[in-house]
Design a protein around this motif. Structure first.
Motif, short mmCIF file in Angstrom:
data_model
loop_
_atom_site.label_atom_id
_atom_site.label_comp_id
_atom_site.label_asym_id
_atom_site.label_seq_id
_atom_site.Cartn_x
_atom_site.Cartn_y
_atom_site.Cartn_z
N TYR A 190 -5.24 -1.35 -7.24
CA TYR A 190 -6.59 -1.06 -6.75
C TYR A 190 -6.56 0.23 -5.94
O TYR A 190 -5.54 0.57 -5.33
CB TYR A 190 -7.11 -2.22 -5.90
N PRO A 191 -7.65 0.98 -5.94
CA PRO A 191 -7.65 2.28 -5.27
C PRO A 191 -7.54 2.21 -3.76
O PRO A 191 -6.97 3.09 -3.12
CB PRO A 191 -8.98 2.91 -5.69
N ASP A 192 -8.10 1.15 -3.16
CA ASP A 192 -8.09 1.05 -1.70
C ASP A 192 -8.26 -0.40 -1.28
O ASP A 192 -8.48 -1.30 -2.10
CB ASP A 192 -9.19 1.93 -1.08
N VAL A 193 -8.18 -0.62 0.03
CA VAL A 193 -8.22 -1.99 0.55
C VAL A 193 -9.60 -2.61 0.37
O VAL A 193 -9.73 -3.84 0.21
CB VAL A 193 -7.78 -2.01 2.03
N GLU A 194 -10.65 -1.79 0.35
CA GLU A 194 -12.00 -2.32 0.17
C GLU A 194 -12.14 -3.00 -1.19
O GLU A 194 -12.79 -4.04 -1.31
CB GLU A 194 -13.04 -1.20 0.32
N ALA A 195 -11.53 -2.40 -2.22
CA ALA A 195 -11.59 -3.01 -3.55
C ALA A 195 -10.89 -4.36 -3.57
O ALA A 195 -11.36 -5.32 -4.21
CB ALA A 195 -10.96 -2.06 -4.57
N GLY A 243 0.82 -1.21 0.00
CA GLY A 243 0.00 0.00 0.00
C GLY A 243 0.85 1.25 0.00
O GLY A 243 2.06 1.21 0.25
N ASP A 244 0.21 2.37 -0.28
CA ASP A 244 0.90 3.66 -0.34
C ASP A 244 1.73 3.96 0.90
O ASP A 244 1.39 3.55 2.02
CB ASP A 244 -0.12 4.80 -0.48
N VAL A 266 2.20 -9.30 -7.76
CA VAL A 266 2.31 -8.06 -7.00
C VAL A 266 0.99 -7.32 -7.11
O VAL A 266 0.45 -7.13 -8.22
CB VAL A 266 3.45 -7.17 -7.52
N ILE A 267 0.45 -6.91 -5.97
CA ILE A 267 -0.78 -6.10 -5.94
C ILE A 267 -0.46 -4.78 -5.25
O ILE A 267 0.04 -4.77 -4.11
CB ILE A 267 -1.90 -6.83 -5.18
N LEU A 268 -0.71 -3.68 -5.92
CA LEU A 268 -0.45 -2.35 -5.38
C LEU A 268 -1.77 -1.66 -5.05
O LEU A 268 -2.75 -1.78 -5.80
CB LEU A 268 0.35 -1.51 -6.38
N ILE A 269 -1.77 -0.94 -3.94
CA ILE A 269 -3.01 -0.33 -3.45
C ILE A 269 -2.76 1.14 -3.11
O ILE A 269 -1.79 1.47 -2.41
CB ILE A 269 -3.52 -1.06 -2.19
N GLY A 310 -0.93 4.54 -7.82
CA GLY A 310 -1.70 4.71 -9.04
C GLY A 310 -1.13 5.77 -9.98
O GLY A 310 -1.46 5.79 -11.17
N LYS A 311 -0.29 6.64 -9.46
CA LYS A 311 0.32 7.69 -10.28
C LYS A 311 1.55 7.20 -11.04
O LYS A 311 2.11 7.93 -11.85
CB LYS A 311 0.71 8.88 -9.39
#
Length: 429
Positions: free
Chosen positions: A392-397, A347-348, A375-378, A383-384
């Motif tokens: 994904y935009p956030d952990v909920e997604a 995550g960020d 690899v999964i980035l959140i 995203g930039k």
């Protein structure tokens, strides 16, 4: 009210609270203010819940004989803690650094508790409020105290050391974190080095020093030091990495004798945290066998370098905090781990200011060399960055995706800033 007078009332209580949800019988309530609350308004409630005295800094609330009025409750809390520390005279070890403060603090406490009655910072109560509250928990029975000190702006370590007045201390490391507040890496170094500045001025004070860290060696110039590091017989304590598969195993040496440790810690980077705990244990004459036992038995918690076994996966959860230095270390260690089926969920990293996009880009470039299965980035910052990984935009997604199709039989690294809430993924994975 004079601090000496207020201290006499504190001695009657023996406990301080700043939260009306926790009012031990006979304690002293000190009313603090925040952006969304005013503790003054709860002074009478604190008394009704069991506090003996309350301290306020708005005169309209000083409407009972056991409610004391002061100019500034925060400064009063800090001054009261300093007074208490000075009167007891307990030997205090101060800890700061960019990464590893909390784990190092807990390892040191585990080692020292083999011989001494030790007070140490609970959780992450390491700021301008947490440090005074920690010190006010000191009793005459405590022989040593281990006090963690954090900062995200210049001058904050200076404030904390002048409250805690440590007799010795250490900086675990310096790295890129809270750059919005510090302005630059050099700002991080200057702020953390405020601990060294204090120790230089105090008679007989000294530091435990990572001799492999050139930045810290330069910053501590002129200060007496006790050195630790990797594979150097000239150090007070030296270490040699044996394995990280997945737990850290290593050998340490002191005065020509060698000892083996098999920890429950994830990450080769934790060897330095363990070595300084060993150096402190040796300095305070904790037997070597007891030091090894303390390190072997320590189990990390609170989502810090923590291995969690679930019905489906092996999770390496390091989701309490993240900055470029700790993120890179976690990825590099994950790459070196002798396990198969690796998945990285990252995550960020927060509070990086203008350099945020570049720092996230460098992490993505590192990931591209690692050959992880997935690899999964959140988060917005990742995203930039142009990359070829799942994003994904956030952990909920991510939780929604995993509710339908989650990884199984994998070793999964979960790392990100606390505000990204990646620890929630443990429940699903």
């Amino acid at each position: 009210m004079e601090i000496s007078t207020l201290y006499n009332y504190f001695k009657e209580c023996g406990r301080v609270t700043t939260d009306t949800r926790n009012c031990p019988e006979g304690s002293m309530f000190i009313a603090l203010k925040g952006e969304t609350f005013n503790g003054n308004a709860f002074a009478r409630q604190a008394l009704e819940k069991g506090c003996r005295y309350a301290v306020v800094d708005e005169e309209e609330y000083a409407n009972a004989e056991n409610i004391f009025f002061v100019d500034d409750c925060l400064k009063t809390l800090q001054a009261l803690a300093r007074e208490h520390r000075q009167r007891l005279g307990t030997r205090i070890i101060g800890i700061t650094g960019t990464n590893g403060k909390t784990t190092t603090k807990e390892l040191i406490a585990a080692v020292l508790q083999k011989r001494y009655n030790v007070l140490y910072t609970q959780g992450n109560l390491n700021n301008h409020i947490g440090v005074p509250l920690t010190l006010l928990n000191l009793t005459e029975e405590h022989e040593l105290a281990v006090v963690e000190m954090g900062a995200n702006h210049p001058g904050e370590i200076c404030t904390l050391v002048n409250i805690a007045e440590p007799d010795c201390g250490l900086i675990t490391n310096v790295g890129k974190a809270h750059l919005e507040g510090f302005g630059s890496f050099e700002g991080v170094v200057r702020t953390k080095s405020e601990l060294y500045d204090y120790l230089r001025k105090k008679e007989n004070a000294f530091t435990f020093l990572d001799k492999d860290n050139d930045v810290l060696c330069q910053a501590s110039a002129g200060l007496k030091s006790i050195g630790y590091g990797m594979e150097n017989e000239g150090f007070y304590v030296s270490g040699k990495l044996h394995a990280c598969a997945p737990f850290l195993a290593f050998e340490w040496k002191h005065e020509g004798k060698s000892y083996d440790v098999n920890t429950h810690l994830i990450g080769a980077y934790n060897i330095k945290n363990a070595l300084v705990a060993i150096a402190i244990g040796c300095y305070f004459e904790v037997p070597a066998e007891a030091i090894c036992e303390a390190l072997n038995n320590y189990i990390p918690s609170n989502n810090r370098s923590q291995l969690t076994e679930t019905a489906d996966n092996h999770l390496i959860v390091d989701a309490y905090n993240a900055n470029p230095t700790s993120m890179r270390a976690a990825i590099e260690n994950f790459r070196l781990m002798e396990v198969a089926d690796k998945v990285a969920i990252l995550g960020d990293m927060k509070e990086l200011g203008e350099g945020s996009v570049e720092e996230h880009r460098q992490i993505v470039e590192l990931l591209a060399t690692c050959n992880f299965e997935k690899v999964i980035l959140i988060g917005e910052e990742f995203g930039k960055v142009k990359e070829n990984f799942e994003h994904y935009p956030d952990v909920e997604a991510v939780k929604q995706i995993f509710s339908k199709d989650k990884p199984k039989g994998k070793f999964i690294l979960i790392k990100g800033s606390n505000s990204m809430k990646l620890a929630q993924l443990k429940e699903i994975l």
